[in-house]
Scaffold this active site. Structure first.
Site, PDB file in Angstrom:
ATOM      1  N   GLU A   1      65.568  24.951  49.692  1.00  0.00           N
ATOM      2  CA  GLU A   1      66.635  24.305  48.914  1.00  0.00           C
ATOM      3  C   GLU A   1      66.693  22.800  49.182  1.00  0.00           C
ATOM      4  O   GLU A   1      67.474  22.337  50.011  1.00  0.00           O
ATOM      5  CB  GLU A   1      68.007  24.930  49.218  1.00  0.00           C
ATOM      6  CG  GLU A   1      69.118  24.338  48.349  1.00  0.00           C
ATOM      7  CD  GLU A   1      70.511  24.836  48.700  1.00  0.00           C
ATOM      8  OE1 GLU A   1      71.445  24.541  47.941  1.00  0.00           O
ATOM      9  OE2 GLU A   1      70.666  25.504  49.741  1.00  0.00           O
TER      10      GLU A   1
ATOM     11  N   LYS B   1      65.520  26.955  45.503  1.00  0.00           N
ATOM     12  CA  LYS B   1      66.897  26.794  45.040  1.00  0.00           C
ATOM     13  C   LYS B   1      67.097  25.311  44.761  1.00  0.00           C
ATOM     14  O   LYS B   1      67.031  24.481  45.674  1.00  0.00           O
ATOM     15  CB  LYS B   1      67.902  27.297  46.076  1.00  0.00           C
ATOM     16  CG  LYS B   1      69.360  27.147  45.611  1.00  0.00           C
ATOM     17  CD  LYS B   1      70.342  27.885  46.508  1.00  0.00           C
ATOM     18  CE  LYS B   1      71.769  27.688  46.030  1.00  0.00           C
ATOM     19  NZ  LYS B   1      72.752  28.484  46.790  1.00  0.00           N
TER      20      LYS B   1
END
Length: 298
Positions: free
Chosen positions: A176, A213
């Site tokens: 992420e 993500k």
């Protein structure tokens, strides 16, 4: 669910991943949004106890099932707790929801326009414990504030190094590198991040896959090459400060990306609600996010 069942569900299941991983720094804000003020606890233990009650209420709600929620990201303390009298990872899997755990320990100070992850010296111990509890994967967050290629390259390098450590422990990493949606250089940062991620994916050894993500890009469809990349299991989107209607509208413009929302999922839930009201509100939020994840705009 067995390991292969979880892999299949995350790779191709219709639905989205709920982010229930608020940590120490973001917990007071999450509780305030839930209708619990700061004076409701007098210690960190009390604060974490209250946020766990909120998460357990979500997890055990009849609205929260694997029909539309294919995964959930947990805070470490949540992973170690119980919901409905069962260990949280077990309770999730029995509902058809694949459990993940947040592993990062927060962010370093900004340098070269980015914030790297703080060191994680005990990561191997945590990964082993998570694997033993039946957790499927992990999530690690760093932040990009400016379109600085040196900084973005450093973030991607660190993320993939930690990702390899996660893979070696038999877990699936969610990488992420969040682009701050308030960045004045957001569109350029999106483009540089795309390029650096593609380089890192192409250079991965072996045959493993990772998940990504990402902030929803300013240019719809920009991350299509990541969605299609053979080393990417799934691309999920964070809400990044958007409210739910706006986050869902933006997400629906991006083929192949599903939600992994936190604030946008929880924003209408309140501690004071009756169980029926809580379940109805949660169900409406789940329906809206599910639709944006599975039905894309032309």
């Amino acid at each position: 669910m067995l390991e292969q069942e979880m892999m299949t569900k995350i790779a191709g299941g219709n639905g989205f991943i709920a982010a229930l991983d608020q940590s120490g720094g973001s917990t007071p804000k999450a509780l305030k949004g839930y209708g619990i003020e700061d004076d409701a606890w007098s210690s960190e233990e009390g604060m974490f106890g209250l946020i766990h009650q909120m998460r357990a209420r979500i997890i055990t709600s009849p609205a929260f099932t694997g029909e539309k929620v294919i995964g959930a990201i947990l805070f470490e303390r949540t992973m170690d707790g119980e919901a409905g009298g069962k260990p949280v990872p077990t309770a999730l899997k029995e509902r058809g929801v694949v459990p993940f755990i947040k592993i990062d320990k927060g962010l370093e100070a900004e340098e070269n326009g980015v914030q790297l992850m703080k060191p994680m010296p005990d990561l191997d111990v945590l990964l082993k414990r998570a694997k033993g509890l039946g957790v499927f994967g992990t999530k690690e967050r760093s932040v990009i504030n400016l379109a600085n290629r040196e900084g973005i390259a450093a973030i991607v390098k660190q993320q993939f190094e930690v990702g390899q450590q996660v893979l070696a422990a038999g877990l699936m990493p969610i990488i992420e590198p969040e682009v701050n949606i308030k960045s004045p250089e957001r569109a350029d940062a999106d483009q540089i991040l795309l390029e650096e991620l593609l380089k890192a994916l192409d250079a991965m050894p072996g045959g493993d896959k990772v998940m990504l993500k990402l902030s929803i890009p300013t240019k719809a469809g920009l991350f299509g090459p990541l969605v299609d990349h053979p080393r990417v299991l799934r691309v999920v989107a964070l809400s990044g400060g958007y409210n739910r209607p706006d986050a869902c509208a933006e997400l629906a413009r991006n083929r192949g990306m599903i939600a992994s929302f936190s604030r946008a999922l929880l924003e209408d839930l309140r501690h004071q609600m009756s169980d029926a009201g809580f379940d109805a509100s949660l169900g409406a939020a789940i329906d809206e996010i599910y639709t944006a994840s599975t039905q894309k705009a032309a």
